[in-house]
Scaffold this active site. Structure first.
Site, mmCIF file in Angstrom:
data_model
loop_
_atom_site.group_PDB
_atom_site.id
_atom_site.type_symbol
_atom_site.label_atom_id
_atom_site.label_comp_id
_atom_site.label_asym_id
_atom_site.label_seq_id
_atom_site.Cartn_x
_atom_site.Cartn_y
_atom_site.Cartn_z
ATOM 1 N NE ARG A 172 -11.929 11.097 4.554
ATOM 2 C CZ ARG A 172 -11.588 9.993 4.554
ATOM 3 N NH1 ARG A 172 -12.610 9.144 4.485
ATOM 4 N NH2 ARG A 172 -10.255 9.625 4.547
ATOM 5 C CG HIS A 207 -13.659 1.851 3.776
ATOM 6 N ND1 HIS A 207 -14.243 2.658 4.289
ATOM 7 C CD2 HIS A 207 -12.286 2.326 3.898
ATOM 8 C CE1 HIS A 207 -13.610 3.846 4.899
ATOM 9 N NE2 HIS A 207 -12.353 3.349 4.514
ATOM 10 C CD GLU A 239 -8.947 -2.133 4.216
ATOM 11 O OE1 GLU A 239 -8.676 -1.780 5.503
ATOM 12 O OE2 GLU A 239 -9.491 -1.292 3.510
ATOM 13 C CG ASN A 294 -1.810 1.119 1.291
ATOM 14 O OD1 ASN A 294 -1.751 1.950 0.485
ATOM 15 N ND2 ASN A 294 -2.550 0.987 2.405
ATOM 16 N NE ARG A 344 -6.363 1.154 0.175
ATOM 17 C CZ ARG A 344 -6.511 2.148 1.072
ATOM 18 N NH1 ARG A 344 -5.186 2.714 1.670
ATOM 19 N NH2 ARG A 344 -7.617 2.597 1.081
#
Ligand code: AMP
Length: 392
Positions: free
Chosen positions: A236, A177, A379, A7, A88
């Site tokens: 956010r 996600h 992940e 990643n 990723r």
């Protein structure tokens, strides 16, 4: 077979090397501050953590050091042992509905989509190119955060904006996600011994999204064109009235960049509490009677309940609700508040079973109409498994 899961951020490189199909993590770590001063890396091997400070000029150098460490630690004897490297990728647009082997056309498409993920897609390309140079014999794959959500129908993913914007500017919902929601879907199929179910998966971390999944396919998800949609998150705002943006820009004389920064980095739990984007700090604030923390948490929980209820209706029921990610896996109080807010749907939290952190568990009473689970997401493993299947 050894598969590396990678990643890359603009100045970082996180990795895990897996032995598959055993799903064993051989070594993991992160290179930080690549291309900036004071760069360093940490590696975890056999429960031992090593930290080394070293100048890291670029991602290629980080990969070179990584391969050197793998050999020195006897994780591998030679580079040919690593058969696949999964990268990723945050934004795959409408081009990718599954993970793919990287070729020039794939790189071009990821590059083309950079305007939708300016911080992430260019960094991922840098990472792919660097690992291609250092490990030319490994098959490189691209695993997209958006791919799992590509099964959403047009009436779900379109915004009620001028129709031509979707093709002209690629403005539509892509979600995010996806790798995590897919992992939860596969895990739940194992637990329920059934892949033809209706699931509501709640990835509640610093970033947060909820998906509605039917027969292992995504029907709807709360994130949008960007990850700043749907739920209230650490910093956010999630869903807001779009006109607030232009109204405040005019009032405060903000540029687009300044406004974007506030909506992404100074809103959410941080914006309301005025204290922190970290739910642990908010929980602490609540214990100390901080009114703004109490309010922030109320709004945060309310939005999660709203989305679960919406997806319950959309799916016409739910066979399970799943909590994952930093908050979902660890916050006992958050899960309880959400489950209590779903009493009308017959959800019954079991306080004793819910008193766990970071492990697979059923957290509702046997009499609960909808069972709720905690499943720690993974992940990195999902990226490695997709890569393994492509390499095979
Ligand atoms: P993630 O983005 O999935 O890594 O989640 C990170 C977030 O998880 C942090 O910002 C915290 O808000 C939250 N978190 C981590 N540990 C805990 C905990 N023990 N209790 C409550 N929240 C936690």
């Amino acid at each position: 077979m050894k598969i590396l899961s990678v990643n890359c951020g603009s100045s970082s490189l996180k990795f895990q090397l897996f032995e598959l199909p055993e799903e064993k993590v051989l070594i993991s770590g992160v290179f930080e501050r690549i291309g900036i001063d004071n760069s360093f890396y940490t590696i975890k091997i056999n429960d031992e953590k090593i930290k080394k400070e070293i100048e890291l000029k670029n991602h290629k150098q980080a990969f070179e050091i990584l391969t050197k460490e793998l050999i020195e630690n006897h994780t591998i004897e030679n580079l040919e042992e690593i058969k696949g490297i999964g990268h990723r990728i945050v934004q795959g647009g409408s081009y990718f509905d599954k993970s793919v082997i990287v070729n020039d056309e794939v790189i071009e498409k990821i590059e083309e989509l950079s305007s939708l993920a300016p911080l992430h897609n260019p960094a991922a390309i840098t990472g792919i190119k660097a690992s291609q140079e250092v490990m030319p014999n490994a098959i490189q794959t691209a695993v997209f955060d958006t791919a799992f959500h590509q099964t959403m129908k047009e009436d779900v993913y379109l915004y009620a904006l001028p129709y031509e914007w979707a093709s002209k500017y690629k403005v539509r919902r892509y979600g995010a996600h996806g790798t995590s929601h897919k992992y939860l879907t596969l895990k739940m199929a194992e637990i329920l011994k059934n892949a033809n179910t209706k699931l509501i998966t709640c990835h509640i971390g610093n970033g947060a999204s909820i998906s509605a999944i039917k027969n292992s396919k995504c029907v709807d998800t709360s994130m949008g064109l960007t990850p700043n949609a749907g739920l209230i998150m650490g910093s956010r705002c999630g869903d807001i009235d779009a006109t607030i943006v232009t109204y405040i820009m005019e009032k405060e004389n903000f540029t687009a960049e300044e406004m974007d920064n506030i909506l992404n980095k100074k809103s959410g739990l941080l914006g309301i509490s005025g204290i922190s984007s970290d739910s642990r700090d908010i929980e602490e604030g609540i214990k100390n009677g901080n009114e703004r923390c109490i309010l922030a948490n109320k709004m945060y929980v309310r939005r999660i309940i709203d989305y679960i209820a919406k997806y319950y209706v959309e799916l016409e029921g739910a066979d399970a609700i799943i909590f994952t990610a930093g908050v979902g896996e660890n916050s006992i109080s958050l899960r309880k508040e959400v489950m209590d807010g779903l009493k009308i749907l017959g959800v019954e939290c079991d306080d004793e079973k819910n008193n766990i952190r970071g492990k697979i568990a059923l957290i509702t009473k046997e009499t609960s109409k909808i069972p709720c689970y905690v499943i720690p997401t993974n992940e990195e493993l999902m990226i490695a498994l997709d890569t393994y299947n492509l390499v095979k």
